[in-house]
Scaffold this motif. Structure first.
Motif: not given
Lengths: 250, 236
Positions: A23-40
């Protein structure tokens, strides 16, 4: 608000995303981290349907799309509500910086030429490229190209901008100018989902951090929760490898 | 027998009248071939169900047989089909009313289409996937993305090959003499038939072909310069 529910994606027998909820609320900054191949990156590409999810639902505000029965019209609508900034910039090579930003306004938003031009110039000035309007991508540095890419995404006034490792292809020296621009627009309250390896940036700018591995969300929370007090062993491992130990004594 | 330089000039002037015929055949077959080429290339790239094997078969058959054979097959085969259908459906149209040059147009368009589909395909494949993804990401439909983003870049990438095809068709158009079309080469033969000075006449024809080819090369260079304004990459 943007809601991803039960998003799955497999390439052949290989499952890349497994039942992702986000879920991402309006105005939010979501950062996705993860190793390569993790599907991000795949997850990000699913949000604007550059990758077709095998199943799940994507909703943005009132708009809802069931990935199993998505029609062309739905996909078109979804893409109008999202914009993407690519790792390799992907500027239209045969168009100038100004034309790159104008293209979507003219063709998709059907703005009159003068209005599209004015708006595009304003956006390019905002990302610090007011002097490069007529330059072709091949005449711009990587950092400049990526800033044009950001202006192109902003032009469409999407509900959310998706950043796919926006600084990974850049010289270390040029990373700063691009992050500065992203920071600036984050402050204006534009909703963003960012896949990045820039930990400092994630810490400063994110409201919410998601750690992915093996096609699932392992852990999520505020930056301080994820960075300072990770719960999962896998998250700790990853963070240890990517951020050097600083609490040493001389 | 001695060379007669003055007859080269005489022949040259007399052959000029056949230039339009050669140009018509070239232009028609190149334009029609280009359209066929785009359609076939897109079918092959998108692997359109049903049409894909047809497209592949067309390209291998046409590229696997000589241009002269295409002309002869059309010249002898098409009237059979048309007249057969005419009898069946009671049309008044008969194949005799097709002008000879019409057979050349049809046959050479089919030839050009197969070769040009490969030219177009290589051009399309030269465009980075990221370009169409970027177009989709800003909300463009696939036809819009193809027309505004992919085709202009593919055209630029395939320009040298396209110019090759045009020159090939220009020279190939000489085969039209087999179905009694008087092109540049046939005109040279006619001019020389009264005095047997074939060498002089064909030399004049060669100069005309060279001149036309030179113009095509110049035109290509001009277009290339304009089109590739953005293209500072590559090895150049």
């Amino acid at each position: 608000m943007i809601k991803l529910e039960h998003i799955s994606k497999s390439f052949g027998r290989h499952q890349v995303l497994n039942n992702i909820d986000l879920k991402v609320s309006k105005g939010e900054v979501v950062v996705i981290l993860g190793p390569s191949g993790s599907g991000k990156t795949t997850l990000l590409r699913c949000v604007n349907y550059l990758e077709k999810p095998s199943g799940g639902e994507i909703s943005i505000g009132e708009f809802k799309l069931d990935c199993r029965h998505a029609r062309k019209k739905d996909i078109h609508q979804l893409r109008q509500k999202t914009a993407m900034v690519f790792q390799q910039y992907n500027l239209f090579r045969h168009k100038t910086a100004l034309e790159n930003v104008m293209e979507g306004l003219l063709i998709v938003k059907k703005l009159p030429k003068e209005a599209a031009r004015e708006k595009s110039i304003a956006l390019l000035e905002k990302v610090g490229l007011g002097a490069k309007l007529d330059a072709y991508p091949s005449q711009l540095s990587g950092g400049q190209q990526q800033r044009v890419g950001i202006a192109r995404a902003l032009a469409l006034e999407p509900e959310v901008i998706l950043f796919d490792e926006p600084t990974s292809a850049l010289d270390p020296e040029l990373v700063g100018e691009v992050l500065e621009v992203i920071r600036k627009i984050a402050k204006e309250g534009i909703t963003m989902i960012v896949v990045t390896h820039e930990m400092g940036f994630a810490r400063d700018v994110a409201n919410h951090v998601v750690f992915m591995d093996g096609g699932v969300i392992v852990e999520e929370g505020t930056p301080s929760e994820v960075f300072n007090h990770p719960r999962e062993e896998r998250t700790k491992q990853f963070l240890k490898r990517i951020t050097p130990e600083l609490n040493y004594s001389i | 027998m001695k060379l007669d330089p003055s007859f080269i000039w005489t022949a040259f002037v007399q052959i000029l009248s056949a230039i339009p015929t050669t140009l018509y055949i070239t232009v028609v077959s190149v334009l029609a071939g280009f359209v066929i080429g785009i359609v076939v290339a897109l079918i092959r790239i998108y692997r359109t169900p049903g049409l894909y094997p047809l497209a592949v078969g067309y390209v291998t058959f046409i590229r696997g047989t000589p241009m002269l054979t295409h002309l002869l097959l059309i010249y002898f085969g098409l009237p059979m089909i048309i007249d057969g259908l005419a009898v069946q459906f009671g049309w008044s149209f008969r194949s005799v009313s097709i002008p000879m040059i019409g057979f050349a147009y049809i046959a050479f368009s089919i030839t050009a289409g197969a070769y040009m589909s490969e030219v177009v395909r290589s051009g399309l494949l030269a465009v980075d996937r990221g370009q169409i993804e970027a177009a989709h990401s800003i909300g463009m439909s696939t036809p819009q993305a193809l027309r505004r983003i992919v085709f202009p870049q593919a055209l630029a990438a395939s320009l040298p090959n396209l110019s090759n095809s045009v020159i090939g068709m220009l020279h190939g158009s000489t085969l039209a003499f087999t179905v009694s079309v008087v092109d540049i080469n046939a005109q040279a033969q006619i001019v020389a038939s009264t005095n047997w000075k074939f060498f002089e006449a064909y030399l004049a024809a060669a100069l005309i072909f060279w001149g036309l080819t030179f113009l095509i090369e110049r035109a290509t260079a001009l277009i290339e310069k304009r089109i590739n304004l953005y293209n500072r990459g590559g090895v150049a």
